[in-house]
Design a protein around this motif. Structure first.
Motif, PDB file in Angstrom:
ATOM      1  N   VAL A 126      -7.546   6.919   0.392  1.00  0.00           N
ATOM      2  CA  VAL A 126      -8.816   6.246   0.665  1.00  0.00           C
ATOM      3  C   VAL A 126      -9.503   6.738   1.924  1.00  0.00           C
ATOM      4  O   VAL A 126     -10.722   6.600   2.046  1.00  0.00           O
ATOM      5  CB  VAL A 126      -8.682   4.697   0.693  1.00  0.00           C
TER       6      VAL A 126
ATOM      7  N   GLY B 132     -13.004   4.003  -2.274  1.00  0.00           N
ATOM      8  CA  GLY B 132     -11.864   3.553  -1.474  1.00  0.00           C
ATOM      9  C   GLY B 132     -11.428   2.151  -1.866  1.00  0.00           C
ATOM     10  O   GLY B 132     -10.234   1.870  -1.997  1.00  0.00           O
ATOM     11  N   ASN B 133     -12.395   1.260  -2.063  1.00  0.00           N
ATOM     12  CA  ASN B 133     -12.061  -0.107  -2.482  1.00  0.00           C
ATOM     13  C   ASN B 133     -11.502  -0.143  -3.901  1.00  0.00           C
ATOM     14  O   ASN B 133     -10.576  -0.908  -4.185  1.00  0.00           O
ATOM     15  CB  ASN B 133     -13.280  -1.024  -2.365  1.00  0.00           C
TER      16      ASN B 133
ATOM     17  N   GLU C  43       0.963   6.858  -0.015  1.00  0.00           N
ATOM     18  CA  GLU C  43       0.428   5.686   0.661  1.00  0.00           C
ATOM     19  C   GLU C  43      -1.058   5.619   0.361  1.00  0.00           C
ATOM     20  O   GLU C  43      -1.759   6.643   0.378  1.00  0.00           O
ATOM     21  CB  GLU C  43       0.666   5.779   2.164  1.00  0.00           C
ATOM     22  N   CYS C  44      -1.539   4.442   0.073  1.00  0.00           N
ATOM     23  CA  CYS C  44      -2.944   4.247  -0.283  1.00  0.00           C
ATOM     24  C   CYS C  44      -3.875   4.906   0.739  1.00  0.00           C
ATOM     25  O   CYS C  44      -4.848   5.556   0.390  1.00  0.00           O
ATOM     26  CB  CYS C  44      -3.222   2.744  -0.403  1.00  0.00           C
ATOM     27  N   LEU C  45      -3.541   4.759   2.000  1.00  0.00           N
ATOM     28  CA  LEU C  45      -4.376   5.312   3.070  1.00  0.00           C
ATOM     29  C   LEU C  45      -4.529   6.825   2.963  1.00  0.00           C
ATOM     30  O   LEU C  45      -5.567   7.375   3.343  1.00  0.00           O
ATOM     31  CB  LEU C  45      -3.781   4.922   4.430  1.00  0.00           C
TER      32      LEU C  45
ATOM     33  N   PHE D 183      -4.433  -0.135  -6.613  1.00  0.00           N
ATOM     34  CA  PHE D 183      -3.154   0.237  -6.015  1.00  0.00           C
ATOM     35  C   PHE D 183      -2.273  -0.981  -5.795  1.00  0.00           C
ATOM     36  O   PHE D 183      -1.086  -0.970  -6.090  1.00  0.00           O
ATOM     37  CB  PHE D 183      -3.426   0.938  -4.670  1.00  0.00           C
ATOM     38  N   ARG D 184      -2.842  -2.063  -5.284  1.00  0.00           N
ATOM     39  CA  ARG D 184      -2.056  -3.232  -4.881  1.00  0.00           C
ATOM     40  C   ARG D 184      -2.068  -4.385  -5.881  1.00  0.00           C
ATOM     41  O   ARG D 184      -1.447  -5.411  -5.636  1.00  0.00           O
ATOM     42  CB  ARG D 184      -2.568  -3.746  -3.544  1.00  0.00           C
TER      43      ARG D 184
ATOM     44  N   LYS E  90      -7.929   0.961  -3.575  1.00  0.00           N
ATOM     45  CA  LYS E  90      -7.152  -0.051  -2.858  1.00  0.00           C
ATOM     46  C   LYS E  90      -6.798  -1.223  -3.766  1.00  0.00           C
ATOM     47  O   LYS E  90      -5.642  -1.653  -3.833  1.00  0.00           O
ATOM     48  CB  LYS E  90      -7.949  -0.550  -1.650  1.00  0.00           C
ATOM     49  N   TYR E  91      -7.795  -1.751  -4.486  1.00  0.00           N
ATOM     50  CA  TYR E  91      -7.539  -2.940  -5.301  1.00  0.00           C
ATOM     51  C   TYR E  91      -6.635  -2.648  -6.495  1.00  0.00           C
ATOM     52  O   TYR E  91      -5.799  -3.474  -6.860  1.00  0.00           O
ATOM     53  CB  TYR E  91      -8.848  -3.588  -5.743  1.00  0.00           C
TER      54      TYR E  91
ATOM     55  N   ASP F  28      -7.845  -8.836  -8.173  1.00  0.00           N
ATOM     56  CA  ASP F  28      -7.918  -7.502  -7.577  1.00  0.00           C
ATOM     57  C   ASP F  28      -8.531  -6.497  -8.547  1.00  0.00           C
ATOM     58  O   ASP F  28      -9.345  -5.652  -8.146  1.00  0.00           O
ATOM     59  CB  ASP F  28      -6.531  -7.033  -7.134  1.00  0.00           C
TER      60      ASP F  28
ATOM     61  N   TYR G 281       0.813  -1.215   0.000  1.00  0.00           N
ATOM     62  CA  TYR G 281       0.000   0.000   0.000  1.00  0.00           C
ATOM     63  C   TYR G 281       0.850   1.271   0.000  1.00  0.00           C
ATOM     64  O   TYR G 281       0.355   2.345   0.302  1.00  0.00           O
ATOM     65  CB  TYR G 281      -0.957   0.017   1.195  1.00  0.00           C
TER      66      TYR G 281
END
Length: 173
Positions: free
Chosen positions: A23, A31-32, A18-20, A38-39, A35-36, A49, A11
């Motif tokens: 999101v 946000g999902n 950073e993803c956080l 991103f990773r 996240k998906y 993903d 992340y």
């Protein structure tokens, strides 16, 4: 050193984003999605993903079309998405830029392109693995047949390696 609970490597982008950071300003669906994507290359299931991201993006588009409100990303989250976009290859870049500009249909177009690419890579891996296994089995069968008539090569992995080396060097036809 990575903190696998609070700041996992999958992340954190090399750009420092950073993803956080993004999101935490998004609704559940967006946000999902972030996240998906991103990773997706870092957790070992890229296609899965990306397909999850598409599920949440489609749900967000449907939700917005039904008239339910949404949260506009604050400037710092948009800036983080833009920074992230600048570090990513073509389709990912335009996907993240589409999200930063709140252009969900454009983001969906590039997400579908990423899925297509991931499926193509998955098929290529599978096909090349199958082809390699077929070739290896054919070579092993040749070794077994050759070994019946030629005692110097022991029927084991060392003998197989020696035999294959001799075949490659042209000593055996």
């Amino acid at each position: 050193m990575s903190d696998p609970v609070n700041h996992p490597d999958h992340y954190i982008d090399p750009s420092g984003v950073e993803c956080l950071m993004i999101v935490r300003h998004c609704n559940f669906n967006i946000g999902n999605v972030i996240k998906y994507v991103f990773r997706h290359k870092l957790k070992g299931r890229p296609l899965q993903d990306l397909e999850k991201a598409l599920f949440y993006l489609d749900d967000e588009i449907s939700t917005r079309m039904s008239g339910i409100g949404y949260v506009t990303l604050p400037t710092e989250a948009k800036h983080a998405l833009e920074t992230l976009a600048d570090t990513r290859p073509s389709n990912e870049k335009w996907f993240f830029k589409g999200l930063a500009e709140d252009k969900l249909p454009a983001a969906k177009f590039y997400l579908e392109a990423l899925i297509h690419d991931a499926k193509s890579l998955d098929v290529e891996k599978t096909e090349s693995n199958i082809e390699f296994k077929k070739q290896l089995l054919a070579v092993i069968d040749e070794f077994r047949a050759f070994n019946v008539d030629h005692e110097p090569y022991a029927y084991n992995i060392i003998g197989f390696g020696e035999w294959l080396d001799d075949v490659v060097r042209g000593k055996i036809k």
